[in-house]
Design an enzyme around this catalytic site. Structure first.
Site, PDB file in Angstrom:
ATOM      1  N   ARG A 168       0.853  -1.187   0.000  1.00 24.13           N
ATOM      2  CA  ARG A 168       0.000   0.000   0.000  1.00 24.13           C
ATOM      3  C   ARG A 168       0.884   1.231   0.000  1.00 24.13           C
ATOM      4  O   ARG A 168       1.829   1.301   0.816  1.00 24.13           O
ATOM      5  CB  ARG A 168      -0.898   0.026   1.258  1.00 24.13           C
ATOM      6  CG  ARG A 168      -2.028  -0.978   1.259  1.00 24.13           C
ATOM      7  CD  ARG A 168      -2.626  -1.088   2.653  1.00 24.13           C
ATOM      8  NE  ARG A 168      -1.628  -1.569   3.594  1.00 24.13           N
ATOM      9  CZ  ARG A 168      -1.761  -1.507   4.928  1.00 24.13           C
ATOM     10  NH1 ARG A 168      -2.846  -0.953   5.461  1.00 24.13           N
ATOM     11  NH2 ARG A 168      -0.806  -1.978   5.712  1.00 24.13           N
ATOM     12  N   LYS A 228      -3.697 -12.000  -6.947  1.00 31.12           N
ATOM     13  CA  LYS A 228      -3.458 -10.558  -6.838  1.00 31.12           C
ATOM     14  C   LYS A 228      -4.694  -9.779  -7.265  1.00 31.12           C
ATOM     15  O   LYS A 228      -5.177  -8.898  -6.557  1.00 31.12           O
ATOM     16  CB  LYS A 228      -2.256 -10.171  -7.720  1.00 31.12           C
ATOM     17  CG  LYS A 228      -2.065  -8.683  -7.898  1.00 31.12           C
ATOM     18  CD  LYS A 228      -1.705  -7.989  -6.607  1.00 31.12           C
ATOM     19  CE  LYS A 228      -1.786  -6.485  -6.774  1.00 31.12           C
ATOM     20  NZ  LYS A 228      -1.549  -5.763  -5.522  1.00 31.12           N
ATOM     21  N   GLY A 262      -9.026   5.474  -5.299  1.00 31.70           N
ATOM     22  CA  GLY A 262      -8.293   5.977  -6.457  1.00 31.70           C
ATOM     23  C   GLY A 262      -6.956   5.269  -6.439  1.00 31.70           C
ATOM     24  O   GLY A 262      -6.861   4.127  -5.980  1.00 31.70           O
ATOM     25  N   CYS A 283      -3.629   1.324  -8.409  1.00 39.75           N
ATOM     26  CA  CYS A 283      -3.896  -0.116  -8.394  1.00 39.75           C
ATOM     27  C   CYS A 283      -5.367  -0.490  -8.483  1.00 39.75           C
ATOM     28  O   CYS A 283      -5.779  -1.142  -9.446  1.00 39.75           O
ATOM     29  CB  CYS A 283      -3.247  -0.723  -7.162  1.00 39.75           C
ATOM     30  SG  CYS A 283      -1.452  -0.674  -7.309  1.00 39.75           S
ATOM     31  N   ARG A 316      -2.477   9.662  -8.969  1.00 43.68           N
ATOM     32  CA  ARG A 316      -3.117   8.827 -10.001  1.00 43.68           C
ATOM     33  C   ARG A 316      -4.550   8.480  -9.600  1.00 43.68           C
ATOM     34  O   ARG A 316      -4.805   7.950  -8.535  1.00 43.68           O
ATOM     35  CB  ARG A 316      -2.289   7.558 -10.247  1.00 43.68           C
ATOM     36  CG  ARG A 316      -1.010   7.853 -11.019  1.00 43.68           C
ATOM     37  CD  ARG A 316      -0.155   6.621 -11.259  1.00 43.68           C
ATOM     38  NE  ARG A 316       0.587   6.236 -10.070  1.00 43.68           N
ATOM     39  CZ  ARG A 316       1.542   5.291 -10.097  1.00 43.68           C
ATOM     40  NH1 ARG A 316       1.829   4.652 -11.218  1.00 43.68           N
ATOM     41  NH2 ARG A 316       2.196   4.980  -8.996  1.00 43.68           N
TER      42      ARG A 316
END
Ligand code: UDX
Ligand code: UDX
Length: 435
Positions: free
Chosen positions: A155, A205, A258, A261, A328
């Site tokens: 994270r 994942k 957001g 990932c 991002r």
């Protein structure tokens, strides 16, 4: 001590390289961005990540961590090559693997001895097989290699901790002994190690990120129901979280997710499903609910200010989450753009992300601190729950605002306290709670 190379020194690659160096390995980190590498050699990091500057500096000083733009230098004599280049979303939501292909090709062209090639980047199910084909075709001479999937679960803002104390290490390969060798690298972390096949590891994942994103969209849908029925979603989440089957984390209602990932990974998983003729109804709803949050926030501030046209709105926080400068898919970008389009003047303060955000939001006036920003604002919006916003001098803020209006997109304040102070306050899902 093993010789490791990491390709791509972004959020994932730089943390991965620095942490493996800190475990005593010899790590050479490569990037095609020459400026990024030159800066790293001078101790200037391309990203903000708590603790990373000191970790990189210490390991560079000890000689365990070096940087290069030369694949020959990076790959020579290396037993493990981690690919941690970007895998952004393509036009239809599929993962863009051009950088993975480029990295795999360059490794294949320069490798001098047997090597384990490890996909650290988040790649669609089946990419491991595809990388093996690329390497086989690109090698000038056949050299033994094995592909292993080792997805990252870092994270931003807590990436070093997440690397050093993972919930689990996931490894996938068609060659068990190769997976076992990569497992050896992770033994010092003393966490459970799941060894499976390539596709299953890649799916773990995506399914993990998509589940976490689903949990957030779930609590956000519950937040809207709480608001309508007069319940406080923040306390609902507390009551839910004691159930070990639910758990307290990722139940914070607000502006939603957001970053680099969740948006990309949920989209990619839905795309993979649709490619196979399936209908990922939950995943599509999870995305719809998430992006509605930003529109709902603008509608709420419009209602609270009786129209933002001609008004000045201050944004507390810009980064997609606290403790990072990453913009991002940050909610702040959509919200600032919608407010500007509706005729508002937008100001903002973020402890770390304003430089990065400035390029994305040229119309937004960046302010040196929350108080300067509040001077003359008609309303404030909490966008990112930086700790320093939690104990702001709200009396002082109230005196600086033209009108005491606060929209709390991350539910960091208490409705009863805010109304007692005379604020017109709205959170997201904060029904009643007058206690
Ligand atoms: C990326 C993906 O976004 C994430 O999904 C995956 O799990 C890990 O890799 P991140 O580290 O955030 O995460 O990527 P980014 O910050 O964009 O860094 C990628 C780096 O790779 C950049 O420094 C870029 O210059 C470098 N790169 C890109 C290469 O070294 N070679 C290339 O061919 C392309
Ligand atoms: C995520 C995953 O947590 C990590 O395991 C994976 O490797 C990469 O993607 P990251 O995107 O860095 O990590 O941040 P995270 O802390 O997961 O937050 C993601 C987004 O969800 C942020 O925008 C955050 O604001 C939001 N969020 C998180 C919520 O809205 N509510 C929550 O309860 C938690």
């Amino acid at each position: 001590m093993k010789k490791i190379c990491v390709v791509g020194v972004g959020y994932v690659g730089l943390v991965t390289g620095a942490c493996f160096a800190d475990l005593g390995n010899s790590v050479i980190a490569l990037d095609v961005d020459e400026e990024r590498i030159e800066n790293l050699k001078k101790g200037i990091l391309p990203i903000y990540e708590p603790g990373l500057e000191e970790l990189v500096e210490r390991n560079v000083r000890s000689g365990r961590l070096t940087f290069t733009t030369s694949y020959k230098e990076a790959v020579d004599g290396t037993e493990f090559a981690f690919i941690a280049v970007g895998t952004p979303s393509g036009v239809n939501g599929e993962a863009d693997l051009q950088y993975v292909a480029s990295a795999a090709t360059s490794i294949a062209e320069t490798m001098t001895g047997p090597m384990i090639i490890i996909n650290k980047s988040t790649v669609p199910v089946g990419t491991g097989d595809w990388v093996a084909d690329i390497v086989k075709r690109a090698q000038p001479e056949p050299v033994d290699f094995w592909v292993v999937s080792c997805p990252e679960f870092l994270r931003e803002g807590s990436a070093i901790g997440d690397f050093m104390s993972p919930h689990r290490t996931v490894l996938g390969s068609l060659h068990h002994e190769a997976a076992e060798k990569v497992a050896q690298l992770h033994l010092p972390l003393r966490a459970p190690i799941v060894i499976t096949d390539l596709r299953t590891a890649e799916m773990i994942k995506y399914a993990s990120n998509a589940f976490l994103a689903t949990k957030i969209s779930f609590i956000n849908e519950v937040a809207n129901i709480c608001e309508a029925l007069g319940a406080d979603v923040k306390e609902v989440a507390v009551g839910m979280g004691y159930d070990k089957r639910i758990g307290p984390m990722f139940l914070d209602a607000g502006l939603g997710w957001g970053g680099s990932c969740f948006p990309k990974d949920v989209l990619a998983l839905a795309y993979m499903a649709e490619e196979k003729g399936l209908n990922p109804r939950i995943l599509n709803s999870v995305m719809d609910i998430n992006y509605e949050r930003r529109k709902e926030a603008v509608a709420l501030i419009e209602a609270m200010t009786e129209g933002v046209n001609g008004k000045t709105i201050g944004l507390l926080g810009l980064a997609f989450k606290p403790n990072t400068d990453d913009m991002r898919d940050a909610a702040s970008v959509d919200i600032a753009q919608e407010l500007t389009a509706a005729g508002a003047k937008v100001r903002a303060f973020d402890p770390v992300a304003m430089d990065v955000a400035g390029a994305l939001l040229p119309a937004v006036e960046m302010c040196p601190d929350p108080y300067t920003m509040s001077q003359g604002c008609d309303a404030l919006m909490v966008i990112t729950e930086w700790n320093e916003f939690k104990q702001l001098d709200l009396e002082k803020i109230k005196g600086l605002l033209n009108s005491p209006v606060i929209f709390d997109g991350r539910n960091i304040y208490e409705p009863a306290v805010m109304s007692a102070m005379g604020f017109k306050y709205r959170g997201m899902g904060r029904g009643f709670n007058g206690r």
